[in-house]
Design an enzyme around this catalytic site. Structure first.
Site, mmCIF file in Angstrom:
data_model
loop_
_atom_site.group_PDB
_atom_site.id
_atom_site.type_symbol
_atom_site.label_atom_id
_atom_site.label_comp_id
_atom_site.label_asym_id
_atom_site.label_seq_id
_atom_site.Cartn_x
_atom_site.Cartn_y
_atom_site.Cartn_z
ATOM 1 N N SER A 274 37.347 -17.428 -10.597
ATOM 2 C CA SER A 274 36.963 -16.388 -11.553
ATOM 3 C C SER A 274 35.466 -16.293 -11.818
ATOM 4 O O SER A 274 34.988 -15.254 -12.260
ATOM 5 C CB SER A 274 37.700 -16.573 -12.876
ATOM 6 O OG SER A 274 37.220 -17.693 -13.570
ATOM 7 N N LYS B 191 34.093 -19.122 -18.684
ATOM 8 C CA LYS B 191 33.794 -17.686 -18.602
ATOM 9 C C LYS B 191 32.411 -17.409 -19.186
ATOM 10 O O LYS B 191 31.834 -18.223 -19.884
ATOM 11 C CB LYS B 191 34.818 -16.859 -19.385
ATOM 12 C CG LYS B 191 36.259 -17.088 -19.013
ATOM 13 C CD LYS B 191 36.613 -16.526 -17.676
ATOM 14 C CE LYS B 191 38.094 -16.780 -17.391
ATOM 15 N NZ LYS B 191 38.431 -16.615 -16.019
#
Length: 149
Positions: free
Chosen positions: A39, A82
């Site tokens: 990701s 993230k």
């Protein structure tokens, strides 16, 4: 025999002191984090090791562009890595809709937008789930770098 027991007790005390110091450092100051998953590519790849500090989240010093480690909102047994894209009060545009980031929350997205489960999936993330802020990529050594947008 008494001298042997005394040396053992002294060694045990030193061991406990260093254990307490290590625990406090890893829990409240900084620790090492191993990334997994695609990701955050191309910024971070699986098995990259990061140095992450715990002080910024405690003092609400998270900024847009920071890479953070947080508990996953949809699976509390998992941690996510993230980038902070939105702060409280920001308007985030996702496709044809826009959402406001509420007070006490952040908007997180992976750098690999086509292969990331992030706030676009589970919405704004409470700041209380943020554990740390990544500051350095330290492994592999050939890619060691300071992590700031």
């Amino acid at each position: 025999m008494q001298r042997l027991v005394s040396k053992f007790v002294d060694a045990a005390i030193v061991f406990v002191q260093y254990g307490c110091l290590a625990h406090c450092t890893l829990e409240y100051v900084a620790d090492l984090v191993v990334c997994s998953g695609p990701s955050m590519e191309p910024t971070l790849y699986s098995n990259n090791v990061l140095l992450a500090e715990h002080i910024s989240p405690q003092f609400d010093k998270i900024s847009r562009g920071d890479i953070i480690i947080a508990k996953c909102p949809s699976n509390p047994n998992q941690y996510i890595c993230k980038r902070v894209v939105g702060l409280p009060g920001d308007k985030i545009r996702t496709g044809f809709t826009s959402r406001n980031v509420p007070r006490g929350h952040v908007w997180l997205e992976g750098d690999n937008k086509s292969n990331s489960s992030d706030s676009r999936t589970y919405g704004p993330v409470p700041k209380g789930l943020i554990r740390s802020r990544a500051i350095f990529k330290i492994w592999p050594l050939t890619d060691a770098t300071y992590l700031k947008d």
